[in-house]
Design a protein around this motif. Structure first.
Motif, PDB file in Angstrom:
ATOM      1  N   LYS A 181      71.498 -48.606 111.529  1.00  0.00           N
ATOM      2  CA  LYS A 181      70.348 -47.887 110.965  1.00  0.00           C
ATOM      3  C   LYS A 181      70.606 -46.385 110.860  1.00  0.00           C
ATOM      4  CE  LYS A 181      66.881 -51.252 112.452  1.00  0.00           C
ATOM      5  NZ  LYS A 181      65.617 -51.472 113.207  1.00  0.00           N
ATOM      6  N   GLY A 182      71.732 -45.937 111.362  1.00  0.00           N
ATOM      7  CA  GLY A 182      72.095 -44.536 111.262  1.00  0.00           C
ATOM      8  C   GLY A 182      73.037 -44.308 110.098  1.00  0.00           C
ATOM      9  N   ARG A 183      73.315 -43.046 109.829  1.00  0.00           N
ATOM     10  CA  ARG A 183      74.209 -42.680 108.728  1.00  0.00           C
ATOM     11  C   ARG A 183      75.131 -41.549 109.175  1.00  0.00           C
ATOM     12  NH1 ARG A 183      72.665 -46.815 107.331  1.00  0.00           N
ATOM     13  NH2 ARG A 183      71.640 -47.435 105.388  1.00  0.00           N
ATOM     14  N   VAL A 184      76.374 -41.585 108.683  1.00  0.00           N
ATOM     15  CA  VAL A 184      77.344 -40.519 108.923  1.00  0.00           C
ATOM     16  C   VAL A 184      77.822 -40.015 107.565  1.00  0.00           C
ATOM     17  CG1 VAL A 184      79.540 -39.849 109.946  1.00  0.00           C
ATOM     18  CG2 VAL A 184      78.111 -41.569 111.087  1.00  0.00           C
ATOM     19  N   LEU A 185      77.718 -38.712 107.364  1.00  0.00           N
ATOM     20  CA  LEU A 185      78.255 -38.083 106.166  1.00  0.00           C
ATOM     21  C   LEU A 185      79.480 -37.283 106.582  1.00  0.00           C
ATOM     22  CD1 LEU A 185      78.069 -37.371 103.180  1.00  0.00           C
ATOM     23  CD2 LEU A 185      76.467 -35.542 103.774  1.00  0.00           C
ATOM     24  N   ALA A 186      80.657 -37.696 106.125  1.00  0.00           N
ATOM     25  CA  ALA A 186      81.913 -37.035 106.470  1.00  0.00           C
ATOM     26  C   ALA A 186      82.359 -36.203 105.273  1.00  0.00           C
ATOM     27  CB  ALA A 186      82.975 -38.059 106.835  1.00  0.00           C
ATOM     28  N   GLN A 187      82.633 -34.912 105.523  1.00  0.00           N
ATOM     29  CA  GLN A 187      82.943 -34.003 104.435  1.00  0.00           C
ATOM     30  C   GLN A 187      84.221 -33.241 104.715  1.00  0.00           C
ATOM     31  OE1 GLN A 187      82.961 -30.547 104.844  1.00  0.00           O
ATOM     32  NE2 GLN A 187      82.313 -29.597 102.945  1.00  0.00           N
ATOM     33  N   ASP A 188      84.990 -32.977 103.658  1.00  0.00           N
ATOM     34  CA  ASP A 188      86.133 -32.090 103.764  1.00  0.00           C
ATOM     35  C   ASP A 188      86.269 -31.359 102.444  1.00  0.00           C
ATOM     36  OD1 ASP A 188      88.487 -32.065 106.081  1.00  0.00           O
ATOM     37  OD2 ASP A 188      89.117 -31.195 104.179  1.00  0.00           O
ATOM     38  N   ILE A 189      86.975 -30.209 102.461  1.00  0.00           N
ATOM     39  CA  ILE A 189      87.119 -29.405 101.251  1.00  0.00           C
ATOM     40  C   ILE A 189      88.466 -29.630 100.561  1.00  0.00           C
ATOM     41  CG2 ILE A 189      85.540 -27.638 102.099  1.00  0.00           C
ATOM     42  CD1 ILE A 189      88.003 -25.878 102.654  1.00  0.00           C
ATOM     43  N   VAL A 190      89.343 -30.414 101.172  1.00  0.00           N
ATOM     44  CA  VAL A 190      90.664 -30.683 100.600  1.00  0.00           C
ATOM     45  C   VAL A 190      90.656 -32.094 100.001  1.00  0.00           C
ATOM     46  CG1 VAL A 190      93.143 -30.826 101.053  1.00  0.00           C
ATOM     47  CG2 VAL A 190      91.730 -29.183 102.326  1.00  0.00           C
ATOM     48  N   PRO A 191      90.827 -32.227  98.685  1.00  0.00           N
ATOM     49  CA  PRO A 191      90.706 -33.549  98.063  1.00  0.00           C
ATOM     50  C   PRO A 191      91.613 -34.605  98.682  1.00  0.00           C
ATOM     51  CG  PRO A 191      90.701 -31.852  96.372  1.00  0.00           C
ATOM     52  CD  PRO A 191      91.021 -31.170  97.663  1.00  0.00           C
ATOM     53  N   GLU A 192      92.855 -34.249  98.997  1.00  0.00           N
ATOM     54  CA  GLU A 192      93.783 -35.239  99.553  1.00  0.00           C
ATOM     55  C   GLU A 192      93.327 -35.702 100.943  1.00  0.00           C
ATOM     56  OE1 GLU A 192      94.578 -32.277  98.407  1.00  0.00           O
ATOM     57  OE2 GLU A 192      95.743 -32.685  96.582  1.00  0.00           O
ATOM     58  N   VAL A 193      92.786 -34.784 101.725  1.00  0.00           N
ATOM     59  CA  VAL A 193      92.272 -35.146 103.054  1.00  0.00           C
ATOM     60  C   VAL A 193      91.049 -36.036 102.913  1.00  0.00           C
ATOM     61  CG1 VAL A 193      91.269 -34.227 105.183  1.00  0.00           C
ATOM     62  CG2 VAL A 193      93.205 -33.054 104.117  1.00  0.00           C
ATOM     63  N   ARG A 194      90.167 -35.665 101.996  1.00  0.00           N
ATOM     64  CA  ARG A 194      88.982 -36.500 101.741  1.00  0.00           C
ATOM     65  C   ARG A 194      89.377 -37.911 101.350  1.00  0.00           C
ATOM     66  NH1 ARG A 194      86.088 -36.412  96.851  1.00  0.00           N
ATOM     67  NH2 ARG A 194      88.226 -36.459  95.993  1.00  0.00           N
ATOM     68  N   ASP A 195      90.393 -38.017 100.499  1.00  0.00           N
ATOM     69  CA  ASP A 195      90.811 -39.335 100.033  1.00  0.00           C
ATOM     70  C   ASP A 195      91.397 -40.172 101.173  1.00  0.00           C
ATOM     71  OD1 ASP A 195      90.012 -38.566  97.536  1.00  0.00           O
ATOM     72  OD2 ASP A 195      92.031 -38.178  96.767  1.00  0.00           O
ATOM     73  N   ARG A 196      92.210 -39.554 102.023  1.00  0.00           N
ATOM     74  CA  ARG A 196      92.776 -40.292 103.161  1.00  0.00           C
ATOM     75  C   ARG A 196      91.679 -40.752 104.120  1.00  0.00           C
ATOM     76  NH1 ARG A 196      96.802 -36.200 103.015  1.00  0.00           N
ATOM     77  NH2 ARG A 196      95.889 -35.183 104.851  1.00  0.00           N
ATOM     78  N   LEU A 197      90.694 -39.893 104.326  1.00  0.00           N
ATOM     79  CA  LEU A 197      89.597 -40.274 105.212  1.00  0.00           C
ATOM     80  C   LEU A 197      88.788 -41.421 104.602  1.00  0.00           C
ATOM     81  CD1 LEU A 197      87.895 -39.946 107.710  1.00  0.00           C
ATOM     82  CD2 LEU A 197      86.696 -38.048 106.587  1.00  0.00           C
ATOM     83  N   ALA A 198      88.550 -41.364 103.301  1.00  0.00           N
ATOM     84  CA  ALA A 198      87.820 -42.453 102.641  1.00  0.00           C
ATOM     85  C   ALA A 198      88.561 -43.776 102.786  1.00  0.00           C
ATOM     86  CB  ALA A 198      87.604 -42.113 101.163  1.00  0.00           C
ATOM     87  N   GLN A 199      89.881 -43.724 102.700  1.00  0.00           N
ATOM     88  CA  GLN A 199      90.678 -44.938 102.880  1.00  0.00           C
ATOM     89  C   GLN A 199      90.558 -45.457 104.314  1.00  0.00           C
ATOM     90  OE1 GLN A 199      94.565 -43.648 101.676  1.00  0.00           O
ATOM     91  NE2 GLN A 199      93.998 -43.452  99.523  1.00  0.00           N
ATOM     92  N   ARG A 200      90.548 -44.550 105.281  1.00  0.00           N
ATOM     93  CA  ARG A 200      90.397 -44.979 106.675  1.00  0.00           C
ATOM     94  C   ARG A 200      89.026 -45.611 106.906  1.00  0.00           C
ATOM     95  NH1 ARG A 200      91.020 -41.348 112.285  1.00  0.00           N
ATOM     96  NH2 ARG A 200      90.749 -43.137 113.686  1.00  0.00           N
ATOM     97  N   VAL A 201      87.989 -44.991 106.353  1.00  0.00           N
ATOM     98  CA  VAL A 201      86.632 -45.527 106.495  1.00  0.00           C
ATOM     99  C   VAL A 201      86.545 -46.924 105.898  1.00  0.00           C
ATOM    100  CG1 VAL A 201      84.264 -45.249 105.652  1.00  0.00           C
ATOM    101  CG2 VAL A 201      85.467 -43.297 106.663  1.00  0.00           C
ATOM    102  N   GLN A 202      87.145 -47.109 104.727  1.00  0.00           N
ATOM    103  CA  GLN A 202      87.127 -48.425 104.099  1.00  0.00           C
ATOM    104  C   GLN A 202      87.942 -49.425 104.910  1.00  0.00           C
ATOM    105  OE1 GLN A 202      88.745 -48.561 100.127  1.00  0.00           O
ATOM    106  NE2 GLN A 202      87.539 -50.367  99.612  1.00  0.00           N
ATOM    107  N   ARG A 203      89.098 -48.984 105.387  1.00  0.00           N
ATOM    108  CA  ARG A 203      89.974 -49.870 106.159  1.00  0.00           C
ATOM    109  C   ARG A 203      89.302 -50.351 107.442  1.00  0.00           C
ATOM    110  NH1 ARG A 203      93.836 -46.632 106.059  1.00  0.00           N
ATOM    111  NH2 ARG A 203      93.640 -45.673 108.123  1.00  0.00           N
TER     112      ARG A 203
END
Length: 231
Positions: A87-109
């Motif tokens: 029921k909670g939410r986490v918004l993860a943000q970064d300013i570097v596109p490549e870092v954001r993309d790697r984190l998105a892959q980890r979240v999905q994985r």
């Protein structure tokens, strides 16, 4: 279809007319360069109990909506997700596109359905307005080049009673830290007051929680601090 739970909140940010960074006062101090997207190894941080100590002091509870700003490799993001629960939410943000993309892959994985990953700007984390119970700035504030613009935009993401949580080191900005007095002064400029402060065990890190003491000032009304002179 994953991450659609935050879609409405995220889309709201595109509807706001925000002031340009030039409308805000300059920092009047240096900013530390970004040297890595990782503060330390996750194993080391786990061994010293960093995450547990910080979220306990921050009062994070199931059902909260929280943000991990400059999330990097996601050390806090992936640990906050099960803590706030379905029921909670986490918004993860970064300013570097490549870092954001790697984190998105980890979240999905890792199958973290309550996490949304997005790209922010150095002066604007692009948070949904009035949506967050806690905003975490962990070992990153000293890298912010336009602190008043950044903090002004960031404060707009807080719910009533929400808190900005800063974890940083008590040392000069050039050495990748920020003295607590300087931090307190800069956050006061956008209407955030210190609510709780404690030293972290082992080393020179500290925890500080800030709450909004009133409405955000107009950008031109912000009174900037000046970095204290070296003794």
């Amino acid at each position: 279809m994953r991450l659609l739970g935050l879609a409405t909140l995220v889309l709201l940010t595109g509807c706001r007319a925000e002031p340009d960074v030039a409308a805000f006062p300059k920092a009047g101090r240096d900013a530390a360069p970004i040297v890595s997207d990782a503060y330390s190894t996750e194993d080391v941080r786990d061994r010293v109990g960093e995450f547990e100590a910080v979220v306990a002091a921050a009062g994070v509870k199931p059902g909260m909506s929280v943000a991990d700003i400059s999330a990097g490799e996601g050390y806090y993001t992936v640990r906050l997700a099960p803590l706030v629960g379905a029921k909670g939410r986490v918004l993860a943000q970064d300013i570097v596109p490549e870092v954001r993309d790697r984190l998105a892959q980890r979240v999905q994985r890792e199958g973290l359905d309550n996490v949304a990953v997005r790209l922010g700007l150095p002066d604007d984390p692009k948070l949904p307005p009035a949506s967050l119970d806690r905003i975490f700035l962990v070992h990153m504030y000293h890298e912010v080049t336009d602190p008043y613009a950044f903090l002004w935009h960031l404060t707009g993401g807080l719910k009533a009673g929400g808190e900005v949580i800063v974890v940083d080191a008590d040392r000069p900005v050039k050495r990748h830290g920020i003295p607590p007095a300087q931090l307190k002064c800069e956050l006061a400029g956008v209407g955030l007051t210190l609510d709780r402060f404690q030293r972290m065990p082992g080393g020179d890190s500290y925890f500080a929680a800030f709450r909004a003491s009133g409405p955000r000032p107009a950008p031109g009304a912000i009174k900037p601090c000046r970095e204290p002179a070296a003794p």
